[in-house]
Design a protein around this motif. Sequence first.
Motif, PDB file in Angstrom:
ATOM      1  N   ARG A   2       0.837  -1.198   0.000  1.00 21.56           N
ATOM      2  CA  ARG A   2       0.000   0.000   0.000  1.00 21.56           C
ATOM      3  C   ARG A   2       0.871   1.246   0.000  1.00 21.56           C
ATOM      4  NH1 ARG A   2      -4.820   0.570   4.194  1.00 21.56           N
ATOM      5  NH2 ARG A   2      -5.706  -0.840   2.640  1.00 21.56           N
ATOM      6  N   THR A   4       0.875   5.306   0.520  1.00 22.03           N
ATOM      7  CA  THR A   4       0.182   6.473   1.059  1.00 22.03           C
ATOM      8  C   THR A   4       0.991   7.711   0.701  1.00 22.03           C
ATOM      9  OG1 THR A   4      -0.710   5.221   2.928  1.00 22.03           O
ATOM     10  CG2 THR A   4      -0.717   7.626   3.115  1.00 22.03           C
ATOM     11  N   LYS A   5       0.335   8.632   0.028  1.00 23.96           N
ATOM     12  CA  LYS A   5       0.992   9.899  -0.323  1.00 23.96           C
ATOM     13  C   LYS A   5       0.938  10.836   0.871  1.00 23.96           C
ATOM     14  CE  LYS A   5       2.351  13.324  -3.211  1.00 23.96           C
ATOM     15  NZ  LYS A   5       2.411  14.461  -2.260  1.00 23.96           N
ATOM     16  N   TYR A 173       2.900   8.513 -10.274  1.00 21.68           N
ATOM     17  CA  TYR A 173       2.192   9.316  -9.273  1.00 21.68           C
ATOM     18  C   TYR A 173       2.988  10.585  -8.994  1.00 21.68           C
ATOM     19  CZ  TYR A 173      -1.091   5.621  -7.872  1.00 21.68           C
ATOM     20  OH  TYR A 173      -2.095   4.684  -7.845  1.00 21.68           O
ATOM     21  N   LEU A 203      -2.430  11.615  -6.028  1.00 16.95           N
ATOM     22  CA  LEU A 203      -3.066  11.337  -4.744  1.00 16.95           C
ATOM     23  C   LEU A 203      -2.974  12.579  -3.872  1.00 16.95           C
ATOM     24  CD1 LEU A 203      -1.596   7.809  -3.906  1.00 16.95           C
ATOM     25  CD2 LEU A 203      -3.954   8.294  -4.597  1.00 16.95           C
ATOM     26  N   ALA A 204      -4.069  12.922  -3.217  1.00 18.21           N
ATOM     27  CA  ALA A 204      -4.033  13.979  -2.218  1.00 18.21           C
ATOM     28  C   ALA A 204      -3.290  13.472  -0.997  1.00 18.21           C
ATOM     29  CB  ALA A 204      -5.451  14.385  -1.834  1.00 18.21           C
ATOM     30  N   ALA A 207      -4.116  10.143   1.033  1.00 19.18           N
ATOM     31  CA  ALA A 207      -4.803   9.158   0.219  1.00 19.18           C
ATOM     32  C   ALA A 207      -3.891   7.972  -0.061  1.00 19.18           C
ATOM     33  CB  ALA A 207      -5.279   9.778  -1.091  1.00 19.18           C
ATOM     34  N   THR A 208      -4.497   6.823  -0.361  1.00 18.30           N
ATOM     35  CA  THR A 208      -3.732   5.602  -0.544  1.00 18.30           C
ATOM     36  C   THR A 208      -4.067   4.936  -1.874  1.00 18.30           C
ATOM     37  OG1 THR A 208      -5.396   4.183   0.508  1.00 18.30           O
ATOM     38  CG2 THR A 208      -3.748   5.208   1.949  1.00 18.30           C
ATOM     39  N   ALA A 209      -3.176   4.035  -2.279  1.00 27.26           N
ATOM     40  CA  ALA A 209      -3.392   3.210  -3.476  1.00 27.26           C
ATOM     41  C   ALA A 209      -2.713   1.879  -3.230  1.00 27.26           C
ATOM     42  CB  ALA A 209      -2.832   3.896  -4.708  1.00 27.26           C
TER      43      ALA A 209
END
Length: 211
Positions: A2, A4-5, A173, A203-204, A207-209
Amino acid sequence: MRLTKKSHSCVRLEKDGRTLVVDPGGFSEEDAALGADVILVTHKHPDHFDEGRLRAALEADPAAAVWTLRSVAEQLSAAFPGRVHTVGHGDAFTAAGFDVQVHGELHAVIHPDLPRVTNVGYLVDGGALFHPGDALTVPDHPVRTLMLPVMAPWNKISEVIDYVREVRPERAYDIHDALLTDLARPIYDRQIGELGGAEHLRLAPGATAEL
């Protein structure tokens, strides 16, 4: 894994209950490095390296450790013996279950009159993600997810687009975006997305991806 930005160039990666953080600098959140098992720092500029944030993370978790270049390591190693590791181009190591390769040597040129500081990028888990720091380093390895420095005093959008084309990731990203206003973001999104040749994503902070 995962992603996270965090703000600006800081990102967190989580896998199998372990956490790796890259570049928790002065433009990122105060707690950006807290809870990290592994902290990677690309170079000494304050928007990427904040000594106070790293000291807080290392003091909070005696098992946490830092991998970075010499100019940063020298500021921390005396206080945390055995926990601050110096790396350079061509090095590879495994920490907290993350496999990391080090690529690059110098920060991008800001102006010819300014000396270039050292800068390294980190390729994580065999190309799952590459964070170049403040350089347009092309690793000699396929990259699935590129963390793309989109806006800085040392770059312009044509260079950013050509960098994506050269690395040829599956997706890119945005990072290094604290100075990019909301007014300009659609322009960057459109031009990089249409011309870069890879999926362009943003990604703000927070936020995650899933990668």
